[in-house]
Design a protein around this motif. Structure first.
Motif: not given
Length: 850
Positions: A196, A447, A165
Motif C-alpha cells: 500500500t 500511501t 505502490t
C-alpha cells in the motif's frame, strides 16, 4: 485571556521548528503547548533502572539530515557515523548489507544479482525522479488552495511512479524475488507496507535520504531536543508542558486562538492568536476544530487510509552487544520474501537498533526492537486507563515480549542472558504518551491516497491554521523538521519567507558564548592514588572546537545518575595545545563527580563539555608589565590552572621573572614543572610539601610583584589574601579563582526562593554611599540583578561569582552571600562581597569598589 501572535500545538521537532522560524523571521511572540510532561516529542528519552536511556522515536538519522538539522541546532549537534555497512538485511537463507554509498550499493546489487543488471540500472535511475515528484508535491502542499488545485494533478502526470505502490513498482521491474525483497525491505523507515506504500516515499527515504549512510546523535536524541529548546528560549519562545488543547477556536472562517487546560493545576484558560500551528497530526488538528469541520473535510479525512502503529521492545544489557559480533549497524529481520502487508504482531519485520554502540556518551548498553503493525490488535483494550489495564492486555504484552526475545536469541545466541531490563510499548503506549490517533507512529499512512489528499500538508482550509510535523512532509523525525519549515513558509509573508530560506541555505552561524558539545576521553593518567589527569580531545581528532586562555576552566556534565551533574575543572594544558585540553581531578570525600571520574570513566567515552569559562586568565601577549614579578600561588590541586599559565609563558618565550609557590601534601606535576623550568629561564619554584604558605614565605616577593594568581582551597586562599594585603600587595593585582557549579547555582536559587517567600516587603532598597544613588531589589534578586535592572553601570564580567569583578562593600543591612574564597577574613569582616552573589534580606547600604 492571554494573547500571543502564534500558538504551536505540540513540541515535537516539527512544532519547535515552526516556532523558531516564526519567531526569528516573522518577529512573532510564540507560545508552544505540549500535553506531555516532557517537551520534544519523539526526540525525548526515558530512563529505566536509573541508568538505561532509551530514545522514543529517533533511532538513527540519514547523513543527508545535516543542513536542516545544522540550522535548527546552530551547528551544535554532533553525529556519530554508523559503520560502513550500516543496515544489514536478514532473510531466510541469505542476508544483504547496505553500504554507506550510493555507488557501492549499486555495485553490490549488480554483483549479487548479475542477471538483473539492466533492471537495476533503470530502477535506480528512476528513484531520483520519483523522489523529486514527492518533493514537488509536498512543496506545493504549502501553497494556497488555488495553486495546489492546479499543481497537484500536473505533478502526478509528470511523476507517475511516485504515485504507484512500492509493490507495483518492484514487481513490474524485477523477476528475482530475492532482489525484490532487498529493494523493498526498509519500508519500516516510513511505516507503510509495500502493498500500500506510495513508491515516492520509498524512493525518497530509504533509497534517497539514506543513500549515503546513517548516523546517531552523540548524547542521544534528547541532545537535539535540549539544544533546540535553548535556542527557542533565546528567541523569546515560551514553552509549556502539561498543557492540553481542547479546542481550536475560529471566527468567521479564521482561527482566533485555542482553549487550553493546564493538567497540573486543572486551570482552564484561553489564548487568542491569529496564527495557530498544529504539530499534533492532521486528524487531531481537525478534531480540535470540532463543529467548524465541514462535511466535505470530514469525507476527505475518512478517505485517508488508517495510520500504521508499532510495538517496540526496549532492552537494557549488562554487557556490550559487541560481544555478539554487532558493531553499531542496524539489523532488519524479515520473516520471508513477500511484499505483503502487516503480519501478526511478533511475526513481522523487526528493526533492531543498538543505539548505545553509536553513542560515545552512553554509559550502559541498550537495544531497541521495532515492529510496525496494524493497531487494531489492541482495539479491545482501547479506552482503558493506563494504570488499570485488564489482565488480558498484560498477558498479551508478556507473550509479545517472549516472542520478540526468542527471535533475537535465534539471531544472537547468548544475548538474552545479558538482558536486565525489558519493557514493551504497544500502540496504546503511543496513544497515551504521544496522543497520536490509534497510536500512530509515523503519522498519516504513506500511501498514494495521502499524496492525492488536499488535507495532507501544511495548509488547511481555515485561515491562519497550519499543520507542521510528519503530516506536512514525510514520515520520520527529520522529515517532521522539514514539515515545520513548510508550516512556517505557509505562515510567513513573502519577504520573510525569502529571508528564511536564504538564512537556512547559508552558512551556519554558531551561538554566542562558550562552546558546548562532546569531547572524547583520549587518555586517563593516574598521578597519585587521589589525583588523575584526564585528556579531552575532539571526537574525530583534529583541532579543539574552541580556543582558551591560560587559567580558564571547563564545565563537564557527569552522567552519574538519571540526570547528569555539572562540575568545573581547570585546564592544565597550555593554550598552545590545540588538539586537546587536560584537566586534573582530585578524589573528594563523598564527591559524587570525582568518584565517577576516578572509578568509572574509561578512555573513548564522550563527555558533554562547555567552555572555556572564567576570567582567571593571563595572556603573555597582553601583559603590559613584563619587568615585574608574576607570582603564582597554588594550594593542592589549585596548581592546575597555573600550569596552563606557565605553559603559555613558555610558548610565548617569556623572559620575565615568574615565581611559583606550590603547597601540597604530595608534590604534584613534578615532571611537568621540571620541563617548564627548562623552557622558562626566569622561573623560580618553591615547593611547600606538608606545610602552609605563610607570610614569611611571601615576604621576599611582595615588593616586586605586579601580578598575583592565587588558586587553592578556600581557607588557604583566605589566609594568603590576608598576608598579601598585610605585605602591601595592591588588591587589584591579586587574581583569584572560584568555580561555579550547578550545585552552587542551585543553592543560590533555593536561597533566593526562600527569601522571596519569607519577605514581608515587596522590594528592598539598596543605597550606594557617596553616589546619591539608590535602587530597588526584589526579594530573591541579587544586588547585581537589581543594579542592572536600574540601568546602573556596575563593574561586572562573569555574573556567576568566579571572577571577582563586581566587588562591593556592604556597609549596613542584612543579606546572604557566598564569598567562596574570594576575600580574606579581614575583607569579609569589612563587608566585602560579590554583588552577583549577594541576596538582600532587608534594606542595604553599600559602596562600590574603585
Amino acid at each position: 485571556m492571554e494573547e500571543f501572535d502564534v500558538v504551536v500545538i505540540g513540541s515535537g521537532i516539527g512544532g519547535m521548528t515552526a516556532a523558531r522560524l516564526l519567531a526569528q523571521f516573522g518577529g512573532k511572540r510564540v507560545l508552544v503547548l505540549e500535553q506531555h510532561y516532557l517537551l520534544g516529542g519523539l526526540t525525548h528519552e526515558f530512563s529505566r533502572a536509573g541508568r538505561y536511556h532509551f530514545g522514543t522515536g529517533l533511532h538513527y538519522m540519514a547523513t543527508g539530515a545535516g543542513p536542516f538539522l545544522d540550522f535548527m541546532t546552530d551547528g551544535r549537534v554532533q553525529v556519530h557515523t554508523l559503520p560502513d555497512d550500516f543496515d544489514v538485511l536478514h532473510f531466510p537463507g541469505f542476508e544483504f548489507r547496505i553500504p554507506s554509498s550510493a555507488e557501492a550499493f549499486r555495485a553490490r546489487l549488480t554483483e549479487t544479482f548479475p542477471d538483473e543488471h539492466a533492471a537495476i540500472e533503470r530502477f535506480l535511475a528512476g528513484t531520483g525522479r520519483a523522489a523529486a515528484g514527492l518533493t514537488a508535491r509536498n512543496v506545493l502542499a504549502s501553497f494556497p488552495a488555488a495553486v495546489r488545485a492546479v499543481g497537484h494533478p500536473i505533478v502526478e502526470r509528470l511523476y507517475p511512479a511516485a504515485y504507484r505502490t512500492l509493490a507495483d513498482e518492484i514487481t513490474r521491474t524485477f523477476r528475482d524475488p530475492r532482489l525484490r525483497a532487498v529493494l523493498a525491505a526498509r519500508w519500516g523507515l516510513y511505516g507503510t507496507p509495500p502493498a500500500t506504500a506510495a513508491f515516492g516515499y520509498h524512493a525518497s527515504v530509504p533509497l534517497g535520504f539514506y543513500r549515503n549512510g546513517g548516523g546517531h546523535p552523540v548524547g542521544g536524541p534528547k541532545e537535539i531536543n535540549t539544544i533546540i529548546q535553548q535556542i527557542l528560549r533565546g528567541y523569546g519562545v515560551e514553552l509549556r508542558a502539561r498543557q492540553t488543547v481542547h479546542r481550536i477556536a475560529t471566527e468567521r472562517g479564521r482561527v482566533s486562538g485555542v482553549d487550553v487546560e493546564d493538567t497540573t493545576t486543572g486551570r482552564r484558560y484561553a489564548v487568542r492568536a491569529r496564527t495557530v500551528v498544529s504539530a499534533a497530526g492532521v486528524r487531531n488538528t481537525y478534531a480540535l476544530l470540532g463543529d467548524a469541520v465541514r462535511p466535505r473535510w470530514r469525507r476527505r479525512l475518512d478517505a485517508l487510509e488508517p495510520e500504521p502503529s508499532a510495538v517496540m521492545l526496549f532492552l537494557g544489557l549488562d554487557r556490550s552487544p559487541a560481544e555478539f559480533g554487532v558493531h553499531g549497524e542496524n539489523h532488519w529481520c524479515m520473516p520471508d520474501l513477500e511484499l505483503a502487508g502487516f503480519r501478526e504482531p511478533g511475526e513481522g519485520t523487526l528493526y533492531v537498533s543498538f543505539a548505545s554502540l553509536n553513542n560515545p556518551a552512553a554509559r550502559h548498553h541498550t537495544v531497541e526492537v521495532l515492529e510496525l503493525c496494524d493497531p487494531a490488535f489492541i482495539d479491545e483494550w482501547r479506552g482503558t486507563a493506563e494504570d488499570d489495564r485488564p489482565a488480558g492486555y498484560r498477558a498479551l504484552k508478556d507473550r509479545l515480549t517472549r516472542r520478540l526475545l526468542d527471535r533475537l536469541a535465534e539471531r544472537w545466541p547468548g544475548l538474552r542472558d545479558t538482558i536486565t531490563v525489558a519493557e514493551l510499548a504497544t500502540p496504546l503506549t503511543y496513544e497515551t504518551y504521544q496522543r497520536s490517533v490509534r497510536g500512530a507512529f509515523y503519522g498519516l499512512a504513506a500511501t498514494p491516497g495521502r499524496l492525492r489528499s488536499p488535507l495532507a500538508g501544511s495548509r488547511t482550509p481555515v485561515k491562519g491554521l497550519f499543520v507542521a510535523g510528519q503530516d506536512a512532509w514525510n514520515p520520520g523525525v527529520t522529515a517532521a523538521l522539514a514539515g515545520g519549515m513548510m508550516a512556517a513558509q505557509a505562515a510567513l509573508r513573502p519577504a520573510e519567507m525569502r529571508t528564511m530560506w536564504q538564512t537556512i541555505r547559508g552558512p551556519v552561524v554558531g551561538p554566542d558564548g562558550p562552546w558546548q558539545g562532546y569531547l572524547r576521553v583520549a587518555r586517563i593518567e593516574t598521578l597519585t592514588p587521589e589525583i588523575s589527569r584526564i585528556r579531552l580531545a575532539p571526537l574525530d581528532g583534529g583541532a579543539l572546537p574552541f580556543t582558551f586562555l591560560a587559567g580558564q576552566y571547563l564545565k563537564i556534565d557527569l552522567p552519574v545518575a538519571v540526570e547528569p551533574i555539572e562540575r568545573s575543572y581547570s585546564i592544565s594544558s597550555g593554550p598552545g595545545e590545540t588538539g586537546f585540553a587536560d584537566i586534573a581531578v582530585k578524589r573528594e570525600p563523598d564527591g559524587l563527580g570525582s568518584a565517577y571520574l576516578h572509578d568509572e570513566l574509561v578512555a573513548g567515552q564522550a563527555l558533554r563539555v562547555s567552555g572555556p569559562h572564567g576570567a582567571f586568565t593571563w595572556d603573555p601577549a597582553r601583559d603590559a608589565r613584563p619587568a615585574g614579578t608574576l607570582l603564582l600561588i597554588a594550594g593542592g590541586i589549585g596548581i592546575t590552572p597555573l600550569l596552563s599559565v606557565l605553559a603559555a609563558a613558555a610558548d610565548a618565550g617569556h623572559t620575565g621573572r615568574i615565581v611559583l609557590l606550590a603547597g601540597a601534601r604530595v608534590v604534584l606535576f613534578r615532571d611537568d614543572i621540571a620541563a617548564l623550568r627548562e623552557r622558562l629561564p626566569g622561573l623560580e619554584v618553591e615547593l611547600f610539601t606538608g606545610r602552609r604558605i605563610g607570610r614569611d614565605a611571601l615576604r621576599p616577593y611582595a615588593a616586586a610583584v605586579t601580578r598575583v594568581h592565587l588558586c587553592g582551597p578556600a581557607p588557604m586562599m583566605q589566609d594568603v589574601l590576608g598576608h598579601l594585603t598585610a605585605l602591601g600587595v595592591p588588591r587589584d593585582a591579586v587574581h583569584t579563582e572560584a568555580f561555579v557549579s550547578e550545585r552552587s547555582r542551585r543553592t543560590r536559587r533555593e536561597r533566593a526562593h526562600a527569601i522571596a517567600l519569607a519577605a514581608d516587603a515587596g522590594r528592598f532598597t539598596v543605597d550606594v554611599r557617596g553616589e546619591d544613588t539608590a535602587f530597588g531589589v526584589l526579594p530573591g534578586q541579587t544586588v547585581l540583578d537589581g543594579a542592572n535592572a536600574a540601568g546602573l553601570g556596575f563593574a561586572q564580567s562573569c555574573g556567576e561569582g568566579s571572577c571577582g569583578t563586581c566587588r562591593v562593600v556592604v556597609l549596613s543591612g542584612p543579606s546572604e552571600s557566598d564569598t567562596r574564597g574570594m576575600f580574606s577574613a579581614a575583607e569579609i569582616d569589612a563587608g566585602w562581597r560579590l554583588a552577583c552573589q549577594t541576596l538582600p534580606t532587608g534594606d542595604l547600604t553599600i559602596s562600590r569598589m574603585s
